[in-house]
Design a protein around this motif. Structure first.
Motif, PDB file in Angstrom:
ATOM      1  N   SER A 101       0.750  -2.799  10.263  1.00 30.42           N
ATOM      2  CA  SER A 101       0.149  -1.611   9.661  1.00 30.42           C
ATOM      3  C   SER A 101       1.170  -0.513   9.393  1.00 30.42           C
ATOM      4  N   GLY A 102       2.363  -0.630   9.975  1.00 32.77           N
ATOM      5  CA  GLY A 102       3.389   0.374   9.730  1.00 32.77           C
ATOM      6  C   GLY A 102       4.118   0.811  10.982  1.00 32.77           C
ATOM      7  N   THR A 113       3.697  -4.556   3.007  1.00 33.90           N
ATOM      8  CA  THR A 113       3.604  -5.339   4.239  1.00 33.90           C
ATOM      9  C   THR A 113       4.983  -5.651   4.809  1.00 33.90           C
ATOM     10  N   ARG A 114       5.904  -6.089   3.954  1.00 33.52           N
ATOM     11  CA  ARG A 114       7.220  -6.485   4.450  1.00 33.52           C
ATOM     12  C   ARG A 114       8.018  -5.288   4.961  1.00 33.52           C
ATOM     13  N   ALA A 115       7.854  -4.136   4.335  1.00 34.11           N
ATOM     14  CA  ALA A 115       8.518  -2.930   4.833  1.00 34.11           C
ATOM     15  C   ALA A 115       7.973  -2.567   6.217  1.00 34.11           C
ATOM     16  N   ASN A 116       6.662  -2.703   6.399  1.00 29.70           N
ATOM     17  CA  ASN A 116       6.065  -2.424   7.703  1.00 29.70           C
ATOM     18  C   ASN A 116       6.575  -3.390   8.767  1.00 29.70           C
ATOM     19  N   ILE A 117       6.714  -4.651   8.379  1.00 29.65           N
ATOM     20  CA  ILE A 117       7.217  -5.648   9.331  1.00 29.65           C
ATOM     21  C   ILE A 117       8.609  -5.276   9.815  1.00 29.65           C
ATOM     22  N   GLU A 118       9.476  -4.903   8.903  1.00 27.71           N
ATOM     23  CA  GLU A 118      10.846  -4.548   9.296  1.00 27.71           C
ATOM     24  C   GLU A 118      10.853  -3.365  10.254  1.00 27.71           C
ATOM     25  N   HIS A 119      10.010  -2.378   9.971  1.00 26.14           N
ATOM     26  CA  HIS A 119       9.974  -1.195  10.831  1.00 26.14           C
ATOM     27  C   HIS A 119       9.428  -1.549  12.217  1.00 26.14           C
ATOM     28  N   MET A 120       8.343  -2.304  12.256  1.00 27.24           N
ATOM     29  CA  MET A 120       7.730  -2.649  13.538  1.00 27.24           C
ATOM     30  C   MET A 120       8.606  -3.595  14.345  1.00 27.24           C
ATOM     31  N   LYS A 121       9.314  -4.472  13.654  1.00 26.02           N
ATOM     32  CA  LYS A 121      10.244  -5.375  14.354  1.00 26.02           C
ATOM     33  C   LYS A 121      11.332  -4.569  15.043  1.00 26.02           C
ATOM     34  N   PRO A 156      -6.154  -3.951   4.384  1.00 27.55           N
ATOM     35  CA  PRO A 156      -5.364  -2.713   4.423  1.00 27.55           C
ATOM     36  C   PRO A 156      -4.217  -2.695   3.423  1.00 27.55           C
ATOM     37  N   ALA A 157      -3.587  -3.840   3.203  1.00 28.24           N
ATOM     38  CA  ALA A 157      -2.490  -3.890   2.231  1.00 28.24           C
ATOM     39  C   ALA A 157      -3.009  -3.666   0.815  1.00 28.24           C
ATOM     40  N   GLU A 158      -4.173  -4.218   0.495  1.00 26.76           N
ATOM     41  CA  GLU A 158      -4.752  -3.984  -0.833  1.00 26.76           C
ATOM     42  C   GLU A 158      -5.196  -2.541  -0.991  1.00 26.76           C
ATOM     43  N   ASN A 159      -5.716  -1.949   0.078  1.00 24.78           N
ATOM     44  CA  ASN A 159      -6.089  -0.534   0.012  1.00 24.78           C
ATOM     45  C   ASN A 159      -4.861   0.328  -0.260  1.00 24.78           C
ATOM     46  N   ALA A 160      -3.739  -0.028   0.393  1.00 21.94           N
ATOM     47  CA  ALA A 160      -2.491   0.713   0.150  1.00 21.94           C
ATOM     48  C   ALA A 160      -2.054   0.556  -1.299  1.00 21.94           C
ATOM     49  N   ALA A 161      -2.240  -0.652  -1.839  1.00 23.61           N
ATOM     50  CA  ALA A 161      -1.866  -0.894  -3.234  1.00 23.61           C
ATOM     51  C   ALA A 161      -2.698  -0.015  -4.166  1.00 23.61           C
ATOM     52  N   MET A 162      -3.988   0.093  -3.872  1.00 19.60           N
ATOM     53  CA  MET A 162      -4.868   0.892  -4.726  1.00 19.60           C
ATOM     54  C   MET A 162      -4.600   2.387  -4.569  1.00 19.60           C
ATOM     55  N   GLU A 163      -4.347   2.814  -3.336  1.00 21.66           N
ATOM     56  CA  GLU A 163      -4.222   4.244  -3.070  1.00 21.66           C
ATOM     57  C   GLU A 163      -2.821   4.779  -3.347  1.00 21.66           C
ATOM     58  N   LYS A 164      -1.791   3.942  -3.137  1.00 19.42           N
ATOM     59  CA  LYS A 164      -0.415   4.437  -3.241  1.00 19.42           C
ATOM     60  C   LYS A 164       0.356   3.835  -4.409  1.00 19.42           C
ATOM     61  N   GLY A 165      -0.286   2.910  -5.115  1.00 19.83           N
ATOM     62  CA  GLY A 165       0.387   2.321  -6.260  1.00 19.83           C
ATOM     63  C   GLY A 165       1.551   1.428  -5.899  1.00 19.83           C
ATOM     64  N   VAL A 166       1.473   0.780  -4.732  1.00 20.94           N
ATOM     65  CA  VAL A 166       2.545  -0.126  -4.306  1.00 20.94           C
ATOM     66  C   VAL A 166       1.994  -1.553  -4.284  1.00 20.94           C
ATOM     67  N   HIS A 167       2.904  -2.523  -4.230  1.00 17.08           N
ATOM     68  CA  HIS A 167       2.477  -3.913  -4.146  1.00 17.08           C
ATOM     69  C   HIS A 167       2.175  -4.252  -2.681  1.00 17.08           C
ATOM     70  N   PRO A 168       1.095  -4.993  -2.402  1.00 17.83           N
ATOM     71  CA  PRO A 168       0.769  -5.329  -1.013  1.00 17.83           C
ATOM     72  C   PRO A 168       1.914  -6.020  -0.284  1.00 17.83           C
ATOM     73  N   GLY A 169       2.650  -6.893  -1.012  1.00 16.16           N
ATOM     74  CA  GLY A 169       3.754  -7.607  -0.373  1.00 16.16           C
ATOM     75  C   GLY A 169       4.872  -6.671   0.054  1.00 16.16           C
ATOM     76  N   GLY A 170       5.246  -5.753  -0.827  1.00 19.36           N
ATOM     77  CA  GLY A 170       6.299  -4.812  -0.482  1.00 19.36           C
ATOM     78  C   GLY A 170       5.897  -3.915   0.666  1.00 19.36           C
TER      79      GLY A 170
END
Length: 837
Positions: A46-47, A102-110, A86-100
């Motif tokens: 989630s971030g 999600t993967r950015a969140n993974i790197e931060h949480m890792k 949640p990733a699709e909601n982010a895509a709709m609300e923030k204009g980002v791709h769900p994959g990008g």
């Protein structure tokens, strides 16, 4: 080791790098050591991780490190449950791709998880949103289809007309879509299902073998599976037709005062009136969860039909009712309002009779109801030939008589329904099937897997982007080669988490897993996660494991040998009214003065609320990064293990984390006092050291982390008071090893400073001398005139004569006797000397 201060920031970074470089926690499947698989439920990216994650993963980490120290080859992996809304909601609300996103969140949480020093095998990291994971999931789905465990049928769903997607029952709030707020409609769509009901009996019986699961979780699953024995029989309707009903309480049949059918029942659908159609449309709105059906206003429509009671001959009115579901039993019920609360509310609303047919005793047959239905325990009353029978005897008698009439038969039904896995959304595993006009619905060829998601999708328009993508869905039929279309539904994300533990254990490139590798690691020895997953995730994982075993792909049938559900981390809330609304503030926005809380921004007082689960909406969350920056990883880990038993909630407090930080530095000062050349023996300290080794090991094995923490505190205090000796130095070295699973950075730093070679993470758990576990001295209480006058330390098993002599030699005892004649001395070996004068 002359340093008096421990620097967490430097130590944390140094030892995390050392573990990475040495691949300390990489599991070797080919090792000859016994295997131990420790797993925490993997997170949704989630971030940011939250303190609840930290507690969960710290518990698993301590166990994994301990198992490694005690000679096991440990698998302790980490991954990401990465598909979902949640990733699709982010895509709709923030204009980002769900994959990008999600993967950015993974790197931060890792990075956050690594800062805590968890002993994880990152070489096995997986994310369910990556094709190298979900491609294998598609292959397994096809295997399940070919084994007859997947099918497609038309089913009624909750449809959000704004978001243009199917909603789970839990996403319907007061009849509206949880995100859009639109009134939810009931639609019939072709949906994909997994035949979990084929395994209902196995799943239920298997609970009996899960002795290391919490009783409450097993009960929750048992209730969800919901095996019930009852009676299915038919009423004769006034229109000449028969109406089958199912009841689990045939003993209450004389209490039936009406019959009710679901809005989708053929009886309801056959009514040719605008009023009936309007009522059926009304039923299609509103919540569909069990909880909502329990609490919603009970509504009915009188069909004008009657049903003849099979024993009294009474004509019972037949209603369409909004609380009757078509997918349970026959979609029609025999309503007994005296002993079912929903029936009671309905009967009260529509002025229907509420007879009593069960009472505590025959004498209470006329007792009125006090505003609600009664559960129906006791003896049968007001029921003709059943009067005076207990419930079970009455059930058997009614079933026998109905069967003799040829009107019905005893039957077992299940609450469990087949698992609908279709989701009309983009960010999920594409269902690997092709729709061909000539061949029908056929599985994709496995050579074509993974069927990957297209990257060029548009989220500005509501609905499923896969359905309107210009090219993605158009393919050739794998069977006839003609023009066809892909399935545009994706799989429920619970599918992703139903087999991830298998992929952690075995990761070949050409198949989901290797059967022999799975046999080495499964079942998971210890699974740790929240109680909120007690039903669906755990039930689905158990089903997938059994289904794969049924197909011969694995041999294990239960995925998790032992389950632990940890408590939540809680925090008080801070709020105040602003403009008529309650505004919440985060803990780092607040300063405390005695029993008051002030908003740092303006100095104004805010209300201190209850200690509750940490929640973003209430802002009572603590950022792990900030706490690690301030106190270091080990203090945070130690706090997660201290005080509260791990199954209970843990209240977060600044005082608590500060106390843990002080103990980290206290231990460091004690380690600094280590003297390798110290001579002499302290037998009492040596005994205490070995007893602590054994007790901490036992506590960790039982997940009693707070008890292990308390024992380390006690040994630390004893060592601090002891005079220099070889026993004291051994105790200090032992404390380093005992603390290592819990405070690994501090332990590694101390281990190196003590002159030890290698990593303490690779060191064996300290050995226990069995002889030192046995107490050879006991404390003897000496009483005179019923009061304690002294205590003595004596050899265990000392004779009565020796104990009497020791007691009488005590100055305190002689002072109390004061020359009086001793009439009797009572000696209880190893416990007590009582002097009577």
């Amino acid at each position: 080791m002359s340093d008096t201060r421990f620097d967490p920031a430097q130590a944390d970074a140094r030892w995390q790098a050392a573990w990475d470089q040495a691949q300390t926690f990489r599991a070797d499947s080919n090792s000859a050591k016994p295997k131990s698989y420790v797993l925490e439920m993997f997170p949704y990216p989630s971030g940011r991780i939250h303190i609840g994650h930290v507690r969960n993963y710290t518990m698993g980490d301590v166990l994994a490190r301990y198992k490694k120290a005690t000679g096991y080859e440990v698998l302790h992996p980490m991954g990401w449950d990465a598909f979902g809304m949640p990733a699709e909601n982010a895509a709709m609300e923030k204009g980002v791709h769900p994959g990008g996103w999600t993967r950015a969140n993974i790197e931060h949480m890792k990075a956050q998880l690594k800062r805590l020093g968890f002993a994880l095998d990152w070489s096995r990291e997986l994310a369910t949103c990556e094709p190298d994971y979900y491609g294998h999931e598609q292959a397994l789905f096809i295997d399940l289809y070919e084994a007859g465990l997947v099918y497609r049928k038309e089913s009624e769903v909750n449809w959000d007309p704004v978001d243009m997607t199917v909603l789970a029952n839990e996403q319907v709030i007061d009849g509206k879509g949880w995100r859009s707020g639109a009134e939810v409609e009931k639609r019939k769509l072709n949906q994909w299902f997994l035949k979990i009901t084929d395994f209902a009996e196995e799943l239920l019986e298997g609970l009996g073998n899960l002795e290391n699961w919490p009783d409450k979780v097993r009960l929750m699953q048992e209730n969800w599976i919901g095996k019930s024995k009852g009676l299915e029989f038919s009423f004769d309707l006034s229109n000449g037709e028969k109406l089958p009903v199912y009841t689990t309480r045939p003993d209450t049949i004389f209490g039936a005062s009406f019959v009710a059918v679901a809005a989708d029942h053929p009886v309801a659908q056959s009514l040719d009136s605008d009023a009936a159609r309007d009522f059926i449309a009304l039923c299609k709105k509103g919540g569909t969860t069990a909880a909502e059906l329990e609490t919603a206003e009970k509504l009915g429509f009188d069909t004008g039909l009657t049903a003849k009671h099979p024993f009294t001959g009474a004509d019972l009115p037949v209603f369409i009712a909004n609380f009757v579901l078509m997918d349970y039993g026959t979609g029609a019920i025999m309503a007994v309002p005296g002993h079912d609360q929903r029936d009671f509310e309905f009967a009260t609303k529509y002025g229907l009779p509420i007879p009593r047919v069960v009472a505590a005793s025959i004498g209470e047959a006329g007792k009125p109801f006090e505003g609600e239905a009664e559960a129906g325990e006791g003896v049968i009353v007001n029921s003709d030939f059943l009067d005076g029978m207990d419930v079970e005897d009455a059930k058997r008698e009614i079933i026998k008589r109905i069967e003799q009439q040829g009107r019905g038969q005893g039957k077992t039904v299940w609450r469990l329904r087949d698992w609908g896995v279709s989701r009309q959304r983009y960010w999920g595993t594409p269902i690997p099937f092709i729709h061909c006009e000539s061949c029908g619905v056929v599985p994709a060829s496995k050579d074509s897997l993974p069927i990957t998601l297209p990257e060029d999708v548009d989220f500005k328009t509501p609905g499923n982007p896969l359905l309107r993508h210009p090219t993605w869905k158009h393919v050739d039929c794998p069977k006839c080669g003609g023009r066809a279309e892909r399935e545009t539904d994706t799989l429920d994300t619970f599918v992703d988490s139903s087999w991830y533990f298998l992929r952690f254990a075995s990761q070949p490139a050409d198949k989901p897993f290797d059967k022999d590798e799975i046999a080495k690691w499964l079942p998971v020895e210890q699974y740790i996660g929240g109680i909120e997953h007690a039903i669906l995730h755990l039930l689905y994982a158990r089903f997938w494991t059994r289904a794969l075993a049924h197909m011969g792909q694995i041999e294990v049938t239960e995925p998790f040998a032992s389950l632990f559900t940890q408590g939540m981390v809680t925090h008080e809330t801070y709020s105040r009214k602003e403009g008529g609304k309650t505004v919440y503030y985060a803990p780092d926005e607040i300063s405390r003065e005695a029993n008051r809380a002030l908003l740092s921004a303006d100095g104004g007082e805010v209300e201190i609320g209850r200690v509750i689960k940490m929640s973003k909406s209430k802002k009572n969350v603590v950022d792990p990064d900030t706490i690690i920056d301030t106190y270091g990883a080990d203090a945070v880990r130690w706090f997660m293990l201290s005080d509260s038993p791990p199954e209970r909630d843990l209240p977060w407090s600044e005082a608590g984390i500060e106390g843990c930080s002080r103990f980290v530095h206290r231990l460091w000062r004690l380690f600094a006092a280590y003297d390798a050349g110290a001579q002499g023996e302290d037998k009492a300290l040596a005994r205490r050291t070995h007893q602590t080794i054994a007790a901490v090991a036992e506590d960790i094995e039982a997940l009693g982390f707070n008890k292990a923490v308390a024992r380390i505190y006690e040994l630390t205090g004893a060592v601090e008071k002891a005079a220099p000796s070889a026993s004291r130095s051994h105790a200090i070295r032992t404390l380093v090893q005992l603390a290592a699973p819990m405070m690994p950075h501090l332990a590694e730093e101390a281990w190196a400073r003590l002159g030890e070679t290698g990593l303490v993470a690779d060191a064996a758990w300290p050995a226990v001398d069995p002889a030192l576990l046995v107490e050879d001295e006991v404390t003897i209480a000496v009483q005179h005139k019923g009061k304690l006058r002294d205590t003595l330390t004596a050899p265990k098993g000392a004779s009565k004569e020796d104990l009497e002599s020791m007691a009488l030699a005590s100055e305190n005892v002689q002072r109390s006797i004061d020359g009086a004649e001793i009439r009797k001395v009572i000696v209880v070996p190893d416990r007590l000397v009582n002097i009577v004068t």
